[in-house]
Write an enzyme that holds these catalytic residues in place. Sequence first.
Site, PDB file in Angstrom:
ATOM      1  N   SER A 167       0.850  -1.196   0.000  1.00 29.83           N
ATOM      2  CA  SER A 167       0.000   0.000   0.000  1.00 29.83           C
ATOM      3  C   SER A 167       0.880   1.237   0.000  1.00 29.83           C
ATOM      4  O   SER A 167       2.074   1.165   0.320  1.00 29.83           O
ATOM      5  CB  SER A 167      -0.891  -0.007   1.257  1.00 29.83           C
ATOM      6  OG  SER A 167      -1.529   1.241   1.454  1.00 29.83           O
TER       7      SER A 167
ATOM      8  N   TYR B  93      -2.082  -0.495  10.432  1.00 28.60           N
ATOM      9  CA  TYR B  93      -2.155  -0.863   9.009  1.00 28.60           C
ATOM     10  C   TYR B  93      -0.854  -0.498   8.296  1.00 28.60           C
ATOM     11  O   TYR B  93      -0.282  -1.310   7.561  1.00 28.60           O
ATOM     12  CB  TYR B  93      -3.336  -0.137   8.370  1.00 28.60           C
ATOM     13  CG  TYR B  93      -3.538  -0.423   6.895  1.00 28.60           C
ATOM     14  CD1 TYR B  93      -4.131  -1.607   6.475  1.00 28.60           C
ATOM     15  CD2 TYR B  93      -3.142   0.499   5.935  1.00 28.60           C
ATOM     16  CE1 TYR B  93      -4.324  -1.875   5.122  1.00 28.60           C
ATOM     17  CE2 TYR B  93      -3.331   0.249   4.577  1.00 28.60           C
ATOM     18  CZ  TYR B  93      -3.923  -0.938   4.178  1.00 28.60           C
ATOM     19  OH  TYR B  93      -4.100  -1.192   2.839  1.00 28.60           O
TER      20      TYR B  93
END
Length: 307
Positions: free
Chosen positions: A173, A186
């Site tokens: 990501s 995350y």
Amino acid sequence: MDVIADTSIFLGKFLYDFLESLVYKIIPKTEKNVAGEIVLIAGAGSGLGRQLATHFAGLAAILVLWDINQEDNVETCRLAKEKGGEEVFPCKCDCRNRQEVCRVADQVRKEVGDVTILINNASIVTGKLFLNIPDHMVEKSFLVNAISHFWTYKAFLPAMIRINHVHLVCISSVAGVAGINGLSDYSASKFAAFGLAESLSFELATLKKTGIKTTIVCPCFINTGMFQGCTTKYPFLLPILEQEYVAKEILNAILEEQVYLMIHKFLYIALILKQIMSRKMLIAFGDYLGVDTCTASFKRRKKTNEL
């Protein structure tokens, strides 16, 4: 003399690789044929995993779909078959569990064959400020987003090294290359996934396993259940990406054996700026892009793309 010789060899290789890379930026590589390849997608039950499954189905690949939610996984199987997939195998698997990964991997080898393209796509997100994240969710984020990659690599890599004709794909990501406010667990887990995939690719290259390709994907936030309600101040700079677009970009990167894929292109500039900006400048830059707005706009729910 060793220094001069080593430096000359290095510069020669560096120049050759640089020119080769430059040529491929202008003239894309010939796309490889994945017909008949056994493609395993972890996190295939929804979102990006489902989109990738349908795209690979259209290219006559053999699909192995892993997800913790078998009902969603069966639906992905149905959609993949509608797109032309003739051999699609949905398997329930909790990739957080090492023993289960080994068991299901053995089942895949016996019933389908050796996996030749492994896509680690499973992800979850909490979307809370650091002190508000429950401890069990910190552990879960790492188990799903990073530790599961260790188990899938360990399960399939021995056969892949023997075959020496395979492809490892890590879906990381933008939060895996730049810390994002409000996404500490995350972001940390995606950094870990990126680091694992990159270090493993260097290790395999050192071992002269040139037939094992690696693609590491770092997209901006995607319009899936995980990031529903997410917004940014300037979408043309930091857009919320559509699943279909991201899936096509990833597919093209795999077919062209691209090592790194940043989506959107602005990320390449942002990463360069990150290396030269001071901390205060980075905070101001984040405020300009509306990153706080992005994290504050999450719908607080447990919908995930998990396994």
